[in-house]
Design a protein around this motif. Structure first.
Motif, short mmCIF file in Angstrom:
data_model
loop_
_atom_site.label_atom_id
_atom_site.label_comp_id
_atom_site.label_asym_id
_atom_site.label_seq_id
_atom_site.Cartn_x
_atom_site.Cartn_y
_atom_site.Cartn_z
N LEU A 13 0.50 8.06 2.23
CA LEU A 13 0.99 8.47 0.91
C LEU A 13 -0.11 9.15 0.09
O LEU A 13 0.15 10.11 -0.65
CB LEU A 13 1.54 7.26 0.15
CG LEU A 13 2.86 6.69 0.67
CD1 LEU A 13 3.27 5.45 -0.13
CD2 LEU A 13 3.98 7.73 0.63
N LYS A 14 -1.34 8.68 0.22
CA LYS A 14 -2.46 9.32 -0.50
C LYS A 14 -2.70 10.73 0.01
O LYS A 14 -3.02 11.64 -0.76
CB LYS A 14 -3.73 8.48 -0.33
CG LYS A 14 -3.77 7.22 -1.16
CD LYS A 14 -5.06 6.46 -0.88
CE LYS A 14 -5.15 5.18 -1.67
NZ LYS A 14 -6.39 4.41 -1.34
N LEU A 15 -2.56 10.93 1.34
CA LEU A 15 -2.72 12.27 1.91
C LEU A 15 -1.60 13.20 1.45
O LEU A 15 -1.83 14.38 1.14
CB LEU A 15 -2.73 12.19 3.44
CG LEU A 15 -3.99 11.62 4.08
CD1 LEU A 15 -3.80 11.42 5.57
CD2 LEU A 15 -5.19 12.55 3.83
N ALA A 16 -0.39 12.68 1.39
CA ALA A 16 0.76 13.50 0.99
C ALA A 16 0.79 13.79 -0.50
O ALA A 16 1.22 14.87 -0.93
CB ALA A 16 2.05 12.80 1.41
N PHE A 17 0.32 12.83 -1.31
CA PHE A 17 0.36 12.98 -2.77
C PHE A 17 -1.00 12.63 -3.37
O PHE A 17 -1.15 11.60 -4.03
CB PHE A 17 1.45 12.07 -3.37
CG PHE A 17 2.80 12.26 -2.76
CD1 PHE A 17 3.61 13.32 -3.15
CD2 PHE A 17 3.28 11.37 -1.79
CE1 PHE A 17 4.87 13.49 -2.59
CE2 PHE A 17 4.53 11.54 -1.24
CZ PHE A 17 5.33 12.61 -1.63
N PRO A 18 -2.01 13.47 -3.15
CA PRO A 18 -3.38 13.15 -3.61
C PRO A 18 -3.52 13.05 -5.12
O PRO A 18 -4.43 12.39 -5.62
CB PRO A 18 -4.21 14.32 -3.05
CG PRO A 18 -3.22 15.42 -2.83
CD PRO A 18 -1.94 14.75 -2.44
N ALA A 19 -2.62 13.68 -5.86
CA ALA A 19 -2.73 13.68 -7.33
C ALA A 19 -2.07 12.46 -7.96
O ALA A 19 -2.23 12.22 -9.16
CB ALA A 19 -2.10 14.95 -7.90
N ILE A 20 -1.34 11.70 -7.16
CA ILE A 20 -0.62 10.55 -7.71
C ILE A 20 -1.39 9.27 -7.42
O ILE A 20 -1.72 8.97 -6.26
CB ILE A 20 0.81 10.44 -7.11
CG1 ILE A 20 1.61 11.70 -7.43
CG2 ILE A 20 1.52 9.19 -7.64
CD1 ILE A 20 3.02 11.69 -6.86
N LYS A 21 -1.68 8.53 -8.47
CA LYS A 21 -2.34 7.24 -8.30
C LYS A 21 -1.28 6.14 -8.09
O LYS A 21 -0.13 6.32 -8.42
CB LYS A 21 -3.18 6.91 -9.53
CG LYS A 21 -4.35 7.87 -9.75
CD LYS A 21 -5.16 7.48 -10.98
CE LYS A 21 -6.33 8.43 -11.19
NZ LYS A 21 -7.13 8.06 -12.39
N GLY A 22 -1.72 5.03 -7.55
CA GLY A 22 -0.80 3.91 -7.41
C GLY A 22 -0.39 3.62 -5.98
O GLY A 22 0.47 2.77 -5.75
N PHE A 23 -1.00 4.34 -5.02
CA PHE A 23 -0.62 4.13 -3.62
C PHE A 23 -1.71 3.40 -2.83
O PHE A 23 -1.77 3.53 -1.60
CB PHE A 23 -0.29 5.46 -2.95
CG PHE A 23 0.95 6.11 -3.49
CD1 PHE A 23 2.06 5.34 -3.85
CD2 PHE A 23 1.03 7.49 -3.65
CE1 PHE A 23 3.21 5.93 -4.36
CE2 PHE A 23 2.18 8.08 -4.15
CZ PHE A 23 3.28 7.30 -4.52
N SER A 24 -2.55 2.66 -3.53
CA SER A 24 -3.54 1.84 -2.82
C SER A 24 -2.81 0.72 -2.09
O SER A 24 -1.68 0.35 -2.46
CB SER A 24 -4.56 1.25 -3.79
OG SER A 24 -3.92 0.31 -4.64
N ARG A 25 -3.44 0.16 -1.06
CA ARG A 25 -2.83 -0.95 -0.33
C ARG A 25 -2.53 -2.11 -1.28
O ARG A 25 -1.47 -2.73 -1.20
CB ARG A 25 -3.76 -1.42 0.80
CG ARG A 25 -3.15 -2.53 1.64
CD ARG A 25 -4.18 -3.20 2.51
NE ARG A 25 -3.56 -4.23 3.36
CZ ARG A 25 -3.18 -5.43 2.93
NH1 ARG A 25 -3.34 -5.77 1.66
NH2 ARG A 25 -2.60 -6.30 3.76
N ARG A 26 -3.47 -2.37 -2.18
CA ARG A 26 -3.32 -3.48 -3.11
C ARG A 26 -2.11 -3.28 -4.01
O ARG A 26 -1.33 -4.21 -4.26
CB ARG A 26 -4.59 -3.62 -3.95
CG ARG A 26 -4.61 -4.81 -4.88
CD ARG A 26 -5.92 -4.87 -5.63
NE ARG A 26 -5.95 -5.97 -6.57
CZ ARG A 26 -6.93 -6.20 -7.44
NH1 ARG A 26 -7.97 -5.38 -7.46
NH2 ARG A 26 -6.89 -7.22 -8.26
#
Length: 343
Positions: free
Chosen positions: A65-78
């Motif tokens: 998800l981070k690779l697909a949406f680098p500008a969006i925060k909130g996709f950390s595992r935690r």
């Protein structure tokens, strides 16, 4: 251009419209974010159940998800794990986010599900956050002080001394006990020390009292006949539309305290209260009280009075204090350690 009063009023109206639009936009963005998280939490929970995947899949999902949406925060595992927990906490197959839950920020939601174990209490804190306009820090303090259990628990005579609607709101306004650990006082603090500390930490004290309290004065003077009397703390409550007098007692509640406060309320209603104000309310804040004794003391009192306890965090025993290093000793040891690292 000559800037006159008409222009200033017009400018003020435009600023108000812009701020209102900003607020609506922020609320809309928060709602959309929570709807996305709800759907994401539901997808994760269902996929883990169907495919028998463990939580390890969240690590891979986070990377993708981070690779697909680098500008969006909130996709950390935690955060993905928190999203799944959040959905599971409220979900029970629900299609949409519960209304109260959808109205508070994600950070507040995360805090609630990390501290609270049942949905009734969680929804109570969602509602209280909206009602009181709590920041995340204020919400955390409320949970720490067990606001759910203390709200509306003061012993009062409001049902007998106030109109029904005013009585219910007044009951909900007071709680028992009040946590005053932020004052940093020992358990045997004197009344003046307690009052002094409250004034030094007035903002925190107002937060602990709850929404609507406006500070009027300390040791507020009232003259009756040829005598002068002093009310420990006087507030005005913006929702109840009345004065609230607080008397501080560092010992156990005594029945005569109610009679004295009843006298003060009579004086406030006669001398200060506006014709549009509701009847003034009194609160006796004491260290201990006997429930039956308190109820008897209020039974025939005509003025609305509540009795609540307060708690202070106990200081370290003196013998233990002597065994602990001072701040200076700790700093000296840190400097010595730092020097040894680079020598």
């Amino acid at each position: 251009m000559q800037i006159d009063a008409h222009y200033k009023n017009w400018l003020r109206a435009i600023k108000h419209k812009i701020k209102s639009a900003q607020l609506k936009a922020a609320v809309t963005v928060n709602t959309q974010l929570l709807e996305l998280y709800w759907d994401l939490g539901k997808d994760i929970a269902q996929k883990q159940k169907e495919a028998n995947w463990g939580d390890a899949v969240l690590e891979q999902l986070s990377v993708d998800l981070k690779l697909a949406f680098p500008a969006i925060k909130g996709f950390s595992r935690r955060n993905l794990y928190a999203i799944k927990q959040w959905y599971s906490f409220y979900g029970n197959g629900a299609e949409f986010v519960p209304q109260l839950v959808a109205q508070i920020p994600w950070g507040h939601n995360r805090l609630i599900i990390s501290k609270i174990k049942n949905t009734e209490e969680a929804l109570f804190y969602c509602k209280a956050t909206l009602h009181n306009g709590w920041s995340r820090e204020q919400l955390e303090i409320a949970i720490k002080n067990d606001y759910f259990e203390t709200k509306g628990k003061a012993i009062t005579n409001f049902a007998q001394s106030l109109p029904a609607q005013q009585s219910q709101l007044a009951i909900e306004t007071l709680k028992n006990p009040y946590s005053l650990d932020f004052l940093g006082l020992e358990d045997d603090a004197l009344e003046k020390e307690l009052e002094d500390a409250m004034m030094q930490h007035l903002t925190q004290f107002l937060i602990e009292l709850g929404k609507g309290f406006a500070f009027v004065g300390r040791q507020y003077s009232i003259a009756v006949s040829q005598n002068e009397y002093f009310i420990d703390l006087l507030f005005y409550h913006l929702q109840l539309r009345c004065y609230i007098a607080i008397e501080l007692k560092t010992g156990k509640f005594k029945p005569e305290y109610a009679g004295k406060l009843n006298f003060y309320l009579s004086a406030i209603d006669s001398q200060i209260k506006h014709t549009d104000d509701q009847p003034s309310i009194g609160l006796i804040l004491c260290k201990h009280k006997d429930k039956i004794e308190a109820e008897y003391a209020l039974r025939d009192i005509q003025k609305p009075i509540g009795i609540s306890e307060y708690t202070l965090t106990q200081a370290l025993p003196k013998q233990l204090k002597n065994q602990l290093p001072t701040v200076e000793e700790i700093e000296a040891q840190l400097q010595k350690t730092e020097k040894n690292r680079f020598s």
